[in-house]
Design an enzyme around this catalytic site. Structure first.
Site, PDB file in Angstrom:
ATOM      1  N   HIS A  40       4.481  -5.928  -2.312  1.00 42.06           N
ATOM      2  CA  HIS A  40       5.483  -6.688  -1.562  1.00 42.06           C
ATOM      3  C   HIS A  40       6.411  -5.720  -0.818  1.00 42.06           C
ATOM      4  O   HIS A  40       6.791  -5.947   0.326  1.00 42.06           O
ATOM      5  CB  HIS A  40       6.344  -7.539  -2.505  1.00 42.06           C
ATOM      6  CG  HIS A  40       5.596  -8.583  -3.276  1.00 42.06           C
ATOM      7  ND1 HIS A  40       5.973  -9.907  -3.327  1.00 42.06           N
ATOM      8  CD2 HIS A  40       4.472  -8.505  -4.040  1.00 42.06           C
ATOM      9  CE1 HIS A  40       5.126 -10.593  -4.078  1.00 42.06           C
ATOM     10  NE2 HIS A  40       4.208  -9.751  -4.531  1.00 42.06           N
ATOM     11  N   ASP A 144      11.816 -11.856   0.348  1.00 43.29           N
ATOM     12  CA  ASP A 144      10.526 -12.147  -0.270  1.00 43.29           C
ATOM     13  C   ASP A 144      10.603 -13.534  -0.915  1.00 43.29           C
ATOM     14  O   ASP A 144      11.647 -13.924  -1.454  1.00 43.29           O
ATOM     15  CB  ASP A 144      10.222 -11.083  -1.336  1.00 43.29           C
ATOM     16  CG  ASP A 144       8.794 -11.159  -1.819  1.00 43.29           C
ATOM     17  OD1 ASP A 144       7.994 -10.327  -1.370  1.00 43.29           O
ATOM     18  OD2 ASP A 144       8.477 -12.055  -2.653  1.00 43.29           O
ATOM     19  N   ALA A 369      -3.146   6.791  -4.504  1.00 41.87           N
ATOM     20  CA  ALA A 369      -3.914   7.378  -3.390  1.00 41.87           C
ATOM     21  C   ALA A 369      -3.192   7.117  -2.068  1.00 41.87           C
ATOM     22  O   ALA A 369      -2.530   6.093  -1.924  1.00 41.87           O
ATOM     23  CB  ALA A 369      -5.289   6.734  -3.336  1.00 41.87           C
ATOM     24  N   HIS A 386      -9.724  -5.074  -4.935  1.00 49.84           N
ATOM     25  CA  HIS A 386      -9.339  -6.209  -5.786  1.00 49.84           C
ATOM     26  C   HIS A 386      -8.893  -7.390  -4.917  1.00 49.84           C
ATOM     27  O   HIS A 386      -8.474  -8.411  -5.447  1.00 49.84           O
ATOM     28  CB  HIS A 386      -8.222  -5.780  -6.727  1.00 49.84           C
ATOM     29  CG  HIS A 386      -6.908  -5.542  -6.032  1.00 49.84           C
ATOM     30  ND1 HIS A 386      -6.793  -4.735  -4.918  1.00 49.84           N
ATOM     31  CD2 HIS A 386      -5.660  -6.008  -6.268  1.00 49.84           C
ATOM     32  CE1 HIS A 386      -5.528  -4.721  -4.510  1.00 49.84           C
ATOM     33  NE2 HIS A 386      -4.827  -5.483  -5.308  1.00 49.84           N
ATOM     34  N   TRP A 389      -3.740  -8.752  -0.708  1.00 53.64           N
ATOM     35  CA  TRP A 389      -3.745  -9.016   0.731  1.00 53.64           C
ATOM     36  C   TRP A 389      -3.548  -7.752   1.561  1.00 53.64           C
ATOM     37  O   TRP A 389      -4.184  -7.551   2.597  1.00 53.64           O
ATOM     38  CB  TRP A 389      -2.745 -10.096   1.144  1.00 53.64           C
ATOM     39  CG  TRP A 389      -2.809 -10.249   2.632  1.00 53.64           C
ATOM     40  CD1 TRP A 389      -1.852  -9.941   3.534  1.00 53.64           C
ATOM     41  CD2 TRP A 389      -3.966 -10.658   3.390  1.00 53.64           C
ATOM     42  NE1 TRP A 389      -2.320 -10.141   4.818  1.00 53.64           N
ATOM     43  CE2 TRP A 389      -3.621 -10.572   4.757  1.00 53.64           C
ATOM     44  CE3 TRP A 389      -5.258 -11.062   3.057  1.00 53.64           C
ATOM     45  CZ2 TRP A 389      -4.514 -10.893   5.783  1.00 53.64           C
ATOM     46  CZ3 TRP A 389      -6.144 -11.377   4.072  1.00 53.64           C
ATOM     47  CH2 TRP A 389      -5.776 -11.296   5.415  1.00 53.64           C
ATOM     48  N   ASN A 390      -2.647  -6.875   1.118  1.00 54.01           N
ATOM     49  CA  ASN A 390      -2.423  -5.672   1.931  1.00 54.01           C
ATOM     50  C   ASN A 390      -3.711  -4.861   2.043  1.00 54.01           C
ATOM     51  O   ASN A 390      -4.070  -4.400   3.120  1.00 54.01           O
ATOM     52  CB  ASN A 390      -1.324  -4.799   1.321  1.00 54.01           C
ATOM     53  CG  ASN A 390      -0.001  -5.523   1.319  1.00 54.01           C
ATOM     54  OD1 ASN A 390       0.583  -5.771   2.365  1.00 54.01           O
ATOM     55  ND2 ASN A 390       0.456  -5.902   0.130  1.00 54.01           N
ATOM     56  N   GLU A 394      -5.640  -4.080   5.405  1.00 51.44           N
ATOM     57  CA  GLU A 394      -5.826  -2.656   5.741  1.00 51.44           C
ATOM     58  C   GLU A 394      -7.311  -2.363   5.976  1.00 51.44           C
ATOM     59  O   GLU A 394      -7.668  -1.557   6.844  1.00 51.44           O
ATOM     60  CB  GLU A 394      -5.234  -1.778   4.634  1.00 51.44           C
ATOM     61  CG  GLU A 394      -3.690  -1.773   4.660  1.00 51.44           C
ATOM     62  CD  GLU A 394      -3.034  -1.365   3.345  1.00 51.44           C
ATOM     63  OE1 GLU A 394      -3.717  -0.768   2.484  1.00 51.44           O
ATOM     64  OE2 GLU A 394      -1.823  -1.641   3.169  1.00 51.44           O
ATOM     65  N   ASP A 410      -3.042 -14.254  -5.500  1.00 51.65           N
ATOM     66  CA  ASP A 410      -3.678 -14.730  -4.264  1.00 51.65           C
ATOM     67  C   ASP A 410      -5.056 -14.103  -4.026  1.00 51.65           C
ATOM     68  O   ASP A 410      -5.720 -14.394  -3.029  1.00 51.65           O
ATOM     69  CB  ASP A 410      -2.760 -14.430  -3.069  1.00 51.65           C
ATOM     70  CG  ASP A 410      -2.408 -12.949  -2.957  1.00 51.65           C
ATOM     71  OD1 ASP A 410      -2.351 -12.274  -3.997  1.00 51.65           O
ATOM     72  OD2 ASP A 410      -2.183 -12.461  -1.838  1.00 51.65           O
ATOM     73  N   GLN A 411      -5.499 -13.236  -4.933  1.00 50.22           N
ATOM     74  CA  GLN A 411      -6.691 -12.421  -4.657  1.00 50.22           C
ATOM     75  C   GLN A 411      -7.981 -13.232  -4.537  1.00 50.22           C
ATOM     76  O   GLN A 411      -8.877 -12.886  -3.762  1.00 50.22           O
ATOM     77  CB  GLN A 411      -6.816 -11.335  -5.730  1.00 50.22           C
ATOM     78  CG  GLN A 411      -5.638 -10.360  -5.683  1.00 50.22           C
ATOM     79  CD  GLN A 411      -5.451  -9.567  -6.965  1.00 50.22           C
ATOM     80  OE1 GLN A 411      -6.331  -9.526  -7.826  1.00 50.22           O
ATOM     81  NE2 GLN A 411      -4.290  -8.938  -7.112  1.00 50.22           N
TER      82      GLN A 411
HETATM   83  N1  UDP Z   1      -1.654   1.451  -2.309  1.00 54.34           N
HETATM   84  C1  UDP Z   1      -1.708   2.799  -2.007  1.00 54.34           C
HETATM   85  N2  UDP Z   1      -2.262   3.640  -2.922  1.00 54.34           N
HETATM   86  C2  UDP Z   1      -2.771   3.218  -4.109  1.00 54.34           C
HETATM   87  C3  UDP Z   1      -2.718   1.844  -4.403  1.00 54.34           C
HETATM   88  C4  UDP Z   1      -2.164   0.976  -3.473  1.00 54.34           C
HETATM   89  O1  UDP Z   1      -1.258   3.236  -0.936  1.00 54.34           O
HETATM   90  O2  UDP Z   1      -3.267   4.042  -4.883  1.00 54.34           O
HETATM   91  C5  UDP Z   1      -1.024   0.539  -1.341  1.00 54.34           C
HETATM   92  C6  UDP Z   1      -2.043  -0.187  -0.493  1.00 54.34           C
HETATM   93  O3  UDP Z   1      -2.327   0.547   0.684  1.00 54.34           O
HETATM   94  C7  UDP Z   1      -1.337  -1.512  -0.231  1.00 54.34           C
HETATM   95  C8  UDP Z   1      -0.486  -1.727  -1.461  1.00 54.34           C
HETATM   96  O4  UDP Z   1      -0.330  -0.460  -2.064  1.00 54.34           O
HETATM   97  O5  UDP Z   1      -0.517  -1.395   0.909  1.00 54.34           O
HETATM   98  C9  UDP Z   1      -1.122  -2.656  -2.468  1.00 54.34           C
HETATM   99  O6  UDP Z   1      -1.017  -3.963  -2.023  1.00 54.34           O
HETATM  100  P1  UDP Z   1      -2.137  -5.054  -2.273  1.00 54.34           P
HETATM  101  O7  UDP Z   1      -1.619  -6.337  -1.702  1.00 54.34           O
HETATM  102  O8  UDP Z   1      -3.427  -4.602  -1.750  1.00 54.34           O
HETATM  103  O9  UDP Z   1      -2.305  -5.127  -3.835  1.00 54.34           O
HETATM  104  P2  UDP Z   1      -1.285  -5.269  -5.078  1.00 54.34           P
HETATM  105  O10 UDP Z   1      -0.894  -3.891  -5.426  1.00 54.34           O
HETATM  106  O11 UDP Z   1      -0.130  -6.111  -4.610  1.00 54.34           O
HETATM  107  O12 UDP Z   1      -2.110  -5.916  -6.132  1.00 54.34           O
END
Ligand code: UDP
Length: 511
Positions: A40, A144, A369, A386, A389-390, A394, A410-411
């Site tokens: 978020h 949010d 990462a 997984h 959404w981000n 991406e 939401d996955q």
């Molecule tokens: N992310 C990252 N490195 C990691 C893990 C996650 O940069 O090792 C970033 C990823 O690029 C994204 C966010 O963290 O922007 C994760 O958001 P997402 O909605 O995919 O998943 P959530 O973490 O909310 O389950």
């Protein structure tokens, strides 16, 4: 309560390009209140920075342990002359029975989540005092959806309030429709699939897969109702998606909610310009140059990137199955192993042996990462995700096909969107959610399934080629959306225009 206006160490609003109470040389003042989960927080910060590129002052509220996660991007933006402030507000942990350190969401014990949300609500009064004391006066609160208390804040400040989501409109509309048309009413069990009402396309989902925001947990029932009520009363929605990817769902959700939906994504593209690709969220566990050197040595589109976001993490036996599946796939891979230090010695040894066997072909990153940096490298050809959404958007931005392996929230809907609507994914077939740190399921997906799924996005024959072609076409649309004349670019300008400083502006500021 001590509040630090971190970006304004030297003092006044004009340090941040703010000017006086009338706005000075900024056109509007958006106050971003992100939820502190990285999925978020990261897109909210990116959105704030994008608004700042269009001449609006963006104030971003953070709690202390999250400051370091957003500081590099914000500092870079400020050095580039963007009007951005970081407002650090401590959480009153003890008052809500939270242990020291629970300001970091990664350290909130699962049984104290409700307390954590109550502690967040306590930010309202000190934040309001801060905003009243620091010119220029806000013109819009962007909170949010997890912060229902932002309604009282915005009402008291007499400014409009937008709800921020990092979700696609498809997911938002599906979730809204199953609830408003009571699609789960009368189902025999939580795993029974129902057709999402009100869509032209047939989409099936179960209550277990998409229970609704904060639904299905007795201690959150009242909070879930409040979240829905506050969302229904918002002055609009800002989301990390882009119109050309899902025009019918953006229009459908705006109509269903009777409010404007500003799609402003993919917000990670802010960093293409800002060269801060490697500094989103936690500090990366690998040096960006080392990562790039490794990727530079690989053929174009040959590497599969495997990561499950910031929250989900695999049980020990699942780690082993996943590792063996990647090894058997024969493809080069980068695998982000979260919480590697929490696994026992057996798994640690398995990972060391695997690394030795796949030396040169497989790179393990234990920890965080630099995800968008990796995804945007030409050597990467697919993403096992997984379906956060981000991560999904991406992948779309990078033109990559995905293996969808949803865990919770939401996955499942995002996975359906990628596979069934966009046609860029292959699903591993998980039907039930695995909740973060609550369920202890050991193996959800076996090594053969992992191997097959990876092969199908990486080699895949005609079908695989078609998925890759669609993914690349979407990436071109994503880039066009954020460029001048594009839909997201236009929506950012529209936001600034709608919420610009006006003499006597109040809650009626929306055009
Ligand atoms: N992310 C990252 N490195 C990691 C893990 C996650 O940069 O090792 C970033 C990823 O690029 C994204 C966010 O963290 O922007 C994760 O958001 P997402 O909605 O995919 O998943 P959530 O973490 O909310 O389950």
């Amino acid at each position: 309560m001590a509040i630090k206006d971190l970006a304004n160490g030297r003092g006044t609003a004009s340090d941040a390009g703010g000017g006086g109470g009338g706005g000075g040389d900024v056109k509007a003042h958006f106050v971003f209140i992100p939820m502190m989960f990285q999925g978020h927080l990261i897109p909210a910060v990116d959105t704030a920075l994008l608004l700042a590129t269009h001449g609006a002052l963006a104030s971003i509220v953070v709690t202390p342990s999250n400051t370091g996660r957003v500081r590099p991007a914000v500092d870079f933006a400020r050095k580039s002359g963007l009007p951005v402030r970081l407002v650090e507000l401590p959480l009153e942990l003890a008052a809500e029975g939270l242990p020291h350190g629970a300001d970091d969401v990664d350290r909130v014990p699962p049984d104290l989540w409700a307390n954590y949300f109550r502690a967040l609500a306590r930010l309202r009064a000190p934040l309001e005092r801060h905003l009243r004391a620091h010119a220029p006066y806000p013109t819009c609160v962007v909170a949010d959806f997890c912060h229902p208390w932002a309604r009282e804040l915005a009402a008291s400040l007499r400014v409009p309030r937008l709800c921020f989501f990092s979700m696609c409109a498809f997911c938002l509309l599906c979730q809204h429709n199953v609830e408003r048309f009571d699609a789960y009413g009368g189902v025999a069990g939580d795993d029974e699939l129902v057709v999402v009402p009100g869509l032209e396309r047939k989409v099936e989902v179960s209550r277990a897969q998409a229970p609704g925001f904060f639904r299905g947990m007795p201690e959150f029932e009242k909070f879930a109702d409040e979240v829905e009520q506050v969302l229904a009363e918002a002055d609009g929605i800002v989301t990390n998606s882009f119109l050309e990817m899902e025009p019918e769902y953006v229009a459908g959700y705006a109509e269903a909610r009777r409010m404007k939906v500003w799609t402003v994504g993919p917000v990670s593209l802010f960093h293409q310009r800002a060269t801060t690709l490697a500094s989103r969220g936690n500090t990366a566990a690998i040096d960006a140059d080392e990562c790039l050197r490794w990727l530079d040595g690989k053929e174009p589109s040959s590497v599969v990137y495997v990561s499950f976001g910031s929250i989900a993490h695999a049980e020990e036996k699942q780690v082993v199955e996943l590792g063996l599946g990647l090894e058997a796939s024969g493809h080069p891979f980068i695998w982000v192993v979260k919480n590697a230090d929490q696994h026992g010695e057996d798994v640690a040894e398995f990972l060391r042996e695997l690394e030795a066997r796949v030396a040169g072909r497989g790179l393990l990153i234990r920890g965080w990462a630099p995800q968008v940096l990796i995804l945007s490298h030409a050597a990467v050809g697919g993403f096992v995700t997984h379906s956060g959404w981000n991560s999904t958007v991406e992948a779309v931005t990078a033109g990559l096909p995905v293996v969808t392996w949803p865990h919770f929230a939401d996955q499942f809907l995002n996975a359906k969107f990628a596979v069934e609507v966009l046609g860029v994914g292959v699903d591993v077939g998980v039907m039930e959610p695995v909740m973060y740190r609550l369920d202890q399921k050991e193996i959800v997906v076996g090594r053969e399934v992992v191997e097959k799924a990876v092969r199908s996005i990486m080699d895949g024959g005609d079908e695989g080629e078609e998925r890759r072609r669609r993914a690349r076409a979407l990436a071109a649309k994503a880039r066009a959306a954020v460029e001048e004349g594009g839909s997201s670019h236009g929506n950012l300008l529209d936001l600034v225009k709608n919420f610009e400083f006006k003499v006597g502006a109040g809650c009626d500021a929306i055009a």
